[in-house]
Design a protein around this motif. Sequence first.
Motif, mmCIF file in Angstrom:
data_model
loop_
_atom_site.group_PDB
_atom_site.id
_atom_site.type_symbol
_atom_site.label_atom_id
_atom_site.label_comp_id
_atom_site.label_asym_id
_atom_site.label_seq_id
_atom_site.Cartn_x
_atom_site.Cartn_y
_atom_site.Cartn_z
ATOM 1 N N ALA A 154 0.835 -1.195 0.000
ATOM 2 C CA ALA A 154 0.000 0.000 0.000
ATOM 3 C C ALA A 154 0.869 1.243 0.000
ATOM 4 O O ALA A 154 1.995 1.236 0.491
ATOM 5 C CB ALA A 154 -0.918 0.013 1.214
ATOM 6 N N SER A 155 0.279 2.291 -0.514
ATOM 7 C CA SER A 155 0.930 3.598 -0.467
ATOM 8 C C SER A 155 0.234 4.432 0.601
ATOM 9 O O SER A 155 -0.442 3.924 1.462
ATOM 10 C CB SER A 155 0.871 4.269 -1.829
ATOM 11 O OG SER A 155 -0.478 4.389 -2.250
ATOM 12 N N ASP A 156 0.391 5.719 0.522
ATOM 13 C CA ASP A 156 -0.045 6.555 1.619
ATOM 14 C C ASP A 156 -1.503 6.981 1.534
ATOM 15 O O ASP A 156 -2.014 7.264 0.469
ATOM 16 C CB ASP A 156 0.821 7.821 1.658
ATOM 17 C CG ASP A 156 2.271 7.489 1.897
ATOM 18 O OD1 ASP A 156 3.109 8.382 1.696
ATOM 19 O OD2 ASP A 156 2.555 6.363 2.278
ATOM 20 N N ASN A 157 -2.113 7.046 2.693
ATOM 21 C CA ASN A 157 -3.326 7.824 2.891
ATOM 22 C C ASN A 157 -4.572 7.410 2.117
ATOM 23 O O ASN A 157 -5.479 8.201 1.991
ATOM 24 C CB ASN A 157 -3.066 9.319 2.623
ATOM 25 C CG ASN A 157 -2.163 9.892 3.686
ATOM 26 O OD1 ASN A 157 -2.229 9.494 4.847
ATOM 27 N ND2 ASN A 157 -1.297 10.798 3.308
ATOM 28 N N TYR A 158 -4.594 6.202 1.601
ATOM 29 C CA TYR A 158 -5.849 5.744 1.021
ATOM 30 C C TYR A 158 -6.157 4.397 1.637
ATOM 31 O O TYR A 158 -5.617 3.373 1.256
ATOM 32 C CB TYR A 158 -5.761 5.654 -0.501
ATOM 33 C CG TYR A 158 -7.083 5.300 -1.157
ATOM 34 C CD1 TYR A 158 -7.158 4.388 -2.184
ATOM 35 C CD2 TYR A 158 -8.274 5.883 -0.715
ATOM 36 C CE1 TYR A 158 -8.359 4.063 -2.765
ATOM 37 C CE2 TYR A 158 -9.485 5.570 -1.286
ATOM 38 C CZ TYR A 158 -9.521 4.650 -2.319
ATOM 39 O OH TYR A 158 -10.719 4.323 -2.895
ATOM 40 N N GLY A 159 -7.042 4.418 2.599
ATOM 41 C CA GLY A 159 -7.274 3.237 3.412
ATOM 42 C C GLY A 159 -7.726 2.022 2.645
ATOM 43 O O GLY A 159 -7.428 0.895 3.040
ATOM 44 N N GLN A 160 -8.445 2.236 1.558
ATOM 45 C CA GLN A 160 -8.948 1.085 0.808
ATOM 46 C C GLN A 160 -7.800 0.260 0.220
ATOM 47 O O GLN A 160 -7.988 -0.893 -0.142
ATOM 48 C CB GLN A 160 -9.880 1.542 -0.310
ATOM 49 C CG GLN A 160 -11.214 2.069 0.187
ATOM 50 C CD GLN A 160 -12.166 0.942 0.590
ATOM 51 O OE1 GLN A 160 -11.762 -0.173 0.875
ATOM 52 N NE2 GLN A 160 -13.436 1.247 0.613
ATOM 53 N N PHE B 24 -5.197 -0.582 1.862
ATOM 54 C CA PHE B 24 -4.591 -1.379 2.918
ATOM 55 C C PHE B 24 -5.389 -2.657 3.078
ATOM 56 O O PHE B 24 -6.246 -2.770 3.939
ATOM 57 C CB PHE B 24 -4.540 -0.565 4.211
ATOM 58 C CG PHE B 24 -3.404 -0.936 5.101
ATOM 59 C CD1 PHE B 24 -3.617 -1.409 6.380
ATOM 60 C CD2 PHE B 24 -2.105 -0.805 4.658
ATOM 61 C CE1 PHE B 24 -2.557 -1.731 7.204
ATOM 62 C CE2 PHE B 24 -1.038 -1.143 5.474
ATOM 63 C CZ PHE B 24 -1.270 -1.594 6.750
ATOM 64 N N PHE C 140 -10.638 -2.501 5.770
ATOM 65 C CA PHE C 140 -10.540 -1.131 6.274
ATOM 66 C C PHE C 140 -11.921 -0.492 6.318
ATOM 67 O O PHE C 140 -12.722 -0.652 5.389
ATOM 68 C CB PHE C 140 -9.619 -0.344 5.352
ATOM 69 C CG PHE C 140 -9.647 1.148 5.538
ATOM 70 C CD1 PHE C 140 -10.478 1.942 4.765
ATOM 71 C CD2 PHE C 140 -8.832 1.756 6.478
ATOM 72 C CE1 PHE C 140 -10.493 3.317 4.914
ATOM 73 C CE2 PHE C 140 -8.843 3.136 6.641
ATOM 74 C CZ PHE C 140 -9.680 3.915 5.857
ATOM 75 N N ASP D 44 -10.461 9.505 5.917
ATOM 76 C CA ASP D 44 -10.899 8.572 4.865
ATOM 77 C C ASP D 44 -11.950 7.657 5.466
ATOM 78 O O ASP D 44 -11.658 6.913 6.388
ATOM 79 C CB ASP D 44 -9.692 7.773 4.362
ATOM 80 C CG ASP D 44 -10.055 6.743 3.293
ATOM 81 O OD1 ASP D 44 -9.138 6.027 2.847
ATOM 82 O OD2 ASP D 44 -11.231 6.643 2.911
ATOM 83 N N ILE E 35 -0.824 5.637 5.622
ATOM 84 C CA ILE E 35 -1.313 4.299 5.933
ATOM 85 C C ILE E 35 -0.365 3.210 5.490
ATOM 86 O O ILE E 35 -0.113 2.246 6.192
ATOM 87 C CB ILE E 35 -2.708 4.096 5.299
ATOM 88 C CG1 ILE E 35 -3.731 4.976 6.007
ATOM 89 C CG2 ILE E 35 -3.121 2.638 5.353
ATOM 90 C CD1 ILE E 35 -5.098 4.915 5.404
ATOM 91 N N GLY E 36 0.173 3.342 4.315
ATOM 92 C CA GLY E 36 0.961 2.247 3.770
ATOM 93 C C GLY E 36 2.387 2.200 4.246
ATOM 94 O O GLY E 36 3.044 1.178 4.113
#
Lengths: 111, 116
Positions: A91-97, A99, B45, B56, B100-101
């Motif tokens: 996953a990358s940053d800041n997009y919860g979906q 994860f 999530f 989010d 998050i990641g």
Amino acid sequence: LAKTTQPISMDSYEGQEVNITCSHNNIATNDYITWYQQFPSQGPRFIIQGYKTKVTNEVASLFIPADRKSSTLSLPRVSLSDTAVYYCLVASDNYGQNFVFGPGTRLSVLP
Amino acid sequence: EAGVTQFPSHSVIEKGQTVTLRCDPISGHDNLYWYRRVMGKEIKFLLHFVKESKQDESGMPNNRFLAERTGGTYSTLKVQPAELEDSGVYFCASSQEGAIGSNEQFFGPGTRLTVL
């Protein structure tokens, strides 16, 4: 959304080294690779994270080849207490979906 | 240092009732996340708070679910009215950084919700 594929289950014996490989063919440039461990009736626990090459901490090592399309979690000399489900996440940053835990790999360590 | 705590550990309610789950993150963690695993499925999530703001909430299943984090400390997740398909384990996690990641999330033990 980078999807991961990992074996559903693995068996090992105490004292052996265990390597769990995760495939993530469509990993994006800004994605990180993270591994979590989960015991029954507990929440997931962070093990290790990497972006490329090799990362090592007191618990495990993470090997990531140059193309980053896969990664391998290495657990040295496992014990019975390492029996758990291991999740590979990309996953990358800041997009919860993004994860996404997936089904994980159920590792059984036998005496 | 205390970890993430969740209350209750287990809740059994009847369909149509209301349940409120609570999560206390690690002190100093501005970022708080809710996840859930419904029966036979994977951990999914639900939403992400940065302090008291919803960063989010794309994973919230429907408007029967309401999450709050007043004051930027603990968070509550209310399900009203509960349906049978809401049964599962609800996890809360917190982290210092907001990405998050790329940051370690600390998970609580989860609340097992059973809707009869």
